[in-house]
Write an enzyme that holds these catalytic residues in place. Structure first.
Site, mmCIF file in Angstrom:
data_model
loop_
_atom_site.group_PDB
_atom_site.id
_atom_site.type_symbol
_atom_site.label_atom_id
_atom_site.label_comp_id
_atom_site.label_asym_id
_atom_site.label_seq_id
_atom_site.Cartn_x
_atom_site.Cartn_y
_atom_site.Cartn_z
ATOM 1 N N GLU A 1 -0.479 -9.513 -1.211
ATOM 2 C CA GLU A 1 -1.924 -9.777 -1.191
ATOM 3 C C GLU A 1 -2.521 -9.728 -2.601
ATOM 4 O OE1 GLU A 1 -2.116 -6.684 1.791
ATOM 5 O OE2 GLU A 1 -3.229 -8.006 3.137
ATOM 6 N N GLY B 1 0.485 -5.178 0.536
ATOM 7 C CA GLY B 1 -0.560 -5.222 -0.492
ATOM 8 C C GLY B 1 -0.106 -5.876 -1.788
ATOM 9 N N ALA C 1 0.865 -1.179 0.000
ATOM 10 C CA ALA C 1 0.000 0.000 0.000
ATOM 11 C C ALA C 1 0.900 1.226 0.000
ATOM 12 C CB ALA C 1 -0.864 -0.018 1.248
ATOM 13 N N GLU D 1 3.428 -5.494 7.549
ATOM 14 C CA GLU D 1 2.536 -4.501 8.160
ATOM 15 C C GLU D 1 2.849 -4.235 9.623
ATOM 16 O OE1 GLU D 1 1.661 -6.817 6.054
ATOM 17 O OE2 GLU D 1 0.312 -5.945 4.556
HETATM 18 N N1 DAK Z 1 4.670 3.199 -0.319
HETATM 19 C C1 DAK Z 1 5.151 4.371 -0.824
HETATM 20 N N2 DAK Z 1 6.386 4.504 -1.351
HETATM 21 C C2 DAK Z 1 7.160 3.416 -1.393
HETATM 22 C C3 DAK Z 1 6.729 2.168 -0.881
HETATM 23 C C4 DAK Z 1 5.420 2.080 -0.336
HETATM 24 N N3 DAK Z 1 4.898 0.942 0.129
HETATM 25 N N4 DAK Z 1 7.732 1.274 -1.033
HETATM 26 C C5 DAK Z 1 8.757 1.945 -1.631
HETATM 27 N N5 DAK Z 1 8.415 3.238 -1.835
HETATM 28 C C6 DAK Z 1 9.228 4.286 -2.434
HETATM 29 C C7 DAK Z 1 10.343 4.721 -1.491
HETATM 30 O O1 DAK Z 1 9.857 5.648 -0.553
HETATM 31 C C8 DAK Z 1 11.321 5.318 -2.480
HETATM 32 O O2 DAK Z 1 10.868 6.599 -2.840
HETATM 33 P P1 DAK Z 1 11.900 7.840 -2.950
HETATM 34 O O3 DAK Z 1 12.573 7.941 -1.618
HETATM 35 O O4 DAK Z 1 12.852 7.440 -4.047
HETATM 36 O O5 DAK Z 1 11.044 9.007 -3.310
HETATM 37 C C9 DAK Z 1 11.171 4.441 -3.710
HETATM 38 O O6 DAK Z 1 9.905 3.775 -3.576
HETATM 39 C C10 DAK Z 1 12.228 3.366 -3.825
HETATM 40 O O7 DAK Z 1 12.257 2.653 -2.605
HETATM 41 P P2 DAK Z 1 13.615 2.444 -1.756
HETATM 42 O O8 DAK Z 1 14.575 3.538 -2.008
HETATM 43 O O9 DAK Z 1 13.217 2.173 -0.347
HETATM 44 O O10 DAK Z 1 14.166 1.119 -2.454
HETATM 45 P P3 DAK Z 1 15.082 0.008 -1.807
HETATM 46 O O11 DAK Z 1 15.486 -0.861 -2.928
HETATM 47 O O12 DAK Z 1 16.157 0.608 -0.964
HETATM 48 O O13 DAK Z 1 14.124 -0.811 -0.815
HETATM 49 C C11 DAK Z 1 12.090 -1.972 -0.189
HETATM 50 C C12 DAK Z 1 13.101 -1.575 -1.325
HETATM 51 C C13 DAK Z 1 10.899 -2.645 -0.861
HETATM 52 C C14 DAK Z 1 12.775 -2.952 0.750
HETATM 53 C C15 DAK Z 1 11.672 -0.686 0.575
HETATM 54 O O14 DAK Z 1 11.232 0.295 -0.405
HETATM 55 C C16 DAK Z 1 10.549 -0.928 1.518
HETATM 56 O O15 DAK Z 1 10.744 -1.467 2.604
HETATM 57 N N6 DAK Z 1 9.332 -0.494 1.127
HETATM 58 C C17 DAK Z 1 8.194 -0.512 1.999
HETATM 59 C C18 DAK Z 1 7.643 -1.903 2.094
HETATM 60 C C19 DAK Z 1 6.395 -1.890 2.933
HETATM 61 O O16 DAK Z 1 6.470 -1.781 4.149
HETATM 62 N N7 DAK Z 1 5.264 -1.859 2.282
HETATM 63 C C20 DAK Z 1 3.988 -1.621 2.900
HETATM 64 C C21 DAK Z 1 3.493 -2.892 3.481
HETATM 65 S S1 DAK Z 1 2.009 -2.603 4.352
HETATM 66 C C22 DAK Z 1 -4.501 -0.575 6.008
HETATM 67 C C23 DAK Z 1 -3.772 -1.302 6.878
HETATM 68 C C24 DAK Z 1 -2.593 -1.829 6.467
HETATM 69 C C25 DAK Z 1 -2.145 -1.617 5.186
HETATM 70 C C26 DAK Z 1 -2.886 -0.896 4.326
HETATM 71 C C27 DAK Z 1 -4.090 -0.384 4.730
HETATM 72 N N8 DAK Z 1 -5.724 -0.022 6.421
HETATM 73 C C28 DAK Z 1 -6.323 -0.257 7.669
HETATM 74 C C29 DAK Z 1 -6.398 0.786 5.460
HETATM 75 C C30 DAK Z 1 -0.865 -2.112 4.835
HETATM 76 C C31 DAK Z 1 -0.547 -2.398 3.629
HETATM 77 C C32 DAK Z 1 0.804 -2.674 3.198
HETATM 78 O O17 DAK Z 1 0.996 -2.947 2.063
#
Ligand code: DAK
Length: 268
Positions: free
Chosen positions: A122, A119, A74, A142
């Site tokens: 998922e 997400g 997400a 998450e």
């Molecule tokens: N959202 C927004 N931007 C993201 C992102 C994300 N999920 N993942 C990566 N990016 C962005 C980074 O901020 C970065 O942007 P800039 O800094 O260049 O502007 C760009 O993508 C490249 O990422 P990295 O520089 O971090 O790239 P790396 O290769 O170093 O790292 C990584 C890759 C995948 C390990 C890292 O980006 C990372 O950890 N990303 C986040 C993974 C994550 O935690 N995803 C979210 C999972 S939770 C809800 C409840 C829960 C949820 C939703 C709704 N409700 C109750 C409504 C949860 C949902 C999820 O999906």
């Protein structure tokens, strides 16, 4: 590509829609954010899948990502200010879309090219089959963000890999590389990165060469059957099997077998 499909494809910004024969290839295309699921991406995917559901010439769909992300989850920057009501609405939007993808009566293969986190994992689990590149990484991180999976992860992950492994992955947020994902049953196949799309197309061509109505009813029987008890599932299977016996393609398939020639199916 038909006019409607072309107009839809031309209107997309965060995704791409391409058609090759009877196969639609949908690509998440916001690589600078690793294809994180913003509202715009969710809306575009919703429009694409609504179109594909009614597009008779499309018999199968491949979902993939541009760059090093399939979908990195997400969009954290978008949901960072959300409170409970906006959070619920966001979850509802994503769940409705993922249910639509899971329920579309055509086969959907996720060709997972890279990060499939939160997400993204998922979304891949809403597809029928997952083929992973060796570079793919899966996980439900998450808990690192103080929330729980809510685009279907707490429900679809245990159904795919069992409750013990699902709980481990959700409680720890541990990321799983492609080989382990295959070992635990999260993906069907792992292939080198440069062979990913061809592998997905090969499998989809093998599927779309079969009788489309048989594939459609198999999907319905399996998906609905997973939500009911065995007896109800078997009843459903019988009813859907009976329907296939009324199709031209059933006659063609059996006639072709007996005549020792390849079947030519017409989706009728
Ligand atoms: N959202 C927004 N931007 C993201 C992102 C994300 N999920 N993942 C990566 N990016 C962005 C980074 O901020 C970065 O942007 P800039 O800094 O260049 O502007 C760009 O993508 C490249 O990422 P990295 O520089 O971090 O790239 P790396 O290769 O170093 O790292 C990584 C890759 C995948 C390990 C890292 O980006 C990372 O950890 N990303 C986040 C993974 C994550 O935690 N995803 C979210 C999972 S939770 C809800 C409840 C829960 C949820 C939703 C709704 N409700 C109750 C409504 C949860 C949902 C999820 O999906």
């Amino acid at each position: 590509m038909c006019e409607t499909c072309k107009a839809l494809a031309d209107s997309l910004e965060n995704t791409r829609l391409e058609v090759e024969g009877a196969i639609a290839i949908v690509t998440m295309d916001r690589p600078k954010a690793l294809n994180a699921l913003s509202d715009k991406t969710l809306n575009e995917l919703d429009r694409i899948f609504t179109y594909l559901a009614g597009a008779e010439e499309i018999l199968g769909i491949i979902l993939t990502g541009e760059g090093k992300g399939f979908v990195a989850g997400a969009d954290i920057s978008q949901m960072q200010p959300y409170g409970p009501s906006e959070g619920r609405a966001y979850a509802d939007r994503a769940q409705t879309l993922f249910n639509k993808i899971e329920g579309i009566e055509k086969p959907v293969i996720a060709a997972v090219n890279g990060y499939a986190l939160g997400g993204g994992c998922e979304l891949a689990m809403s597809c029928d089959i997952r083929i992973a590149s060796e570079k793919a990484v899966f996980g439900q991180p998450e808990a690192n963000l103080g929330v729980i999976p809510c685009f279907g992860g707490t429900q679809r992950l245990p159904r795919l890999v069992g409750t013990g492994i699902a709980k481990e992955l959700i409680y720890t947020g541990r990321q799983v590389k492609a080989a382990e994902a295959k070992e635990i049953g999260l993906v069907n196949q792992v292939v080198p990165a440069d062979a990913l799309l061809d592998a997905a197309k090969d499998m989809m061509n093998a599927i779309t060469g079969k009788a489309p109505i048989a594939i459609r009813y198999s999907k319905v029987a399996i998906n609905r059957g997973m939500d009911v008890d065995l007896r109800a599932g078997l009843e459903l299977e019988k009813d859907l099997a009976a329907l296939t016996f009324g199709t031209e393609d059933k006659q063609e398939g059996m006639d072709a077998f007996l005549a020792k020639r390849p079947a030519v199916f017409k989706n009728r």
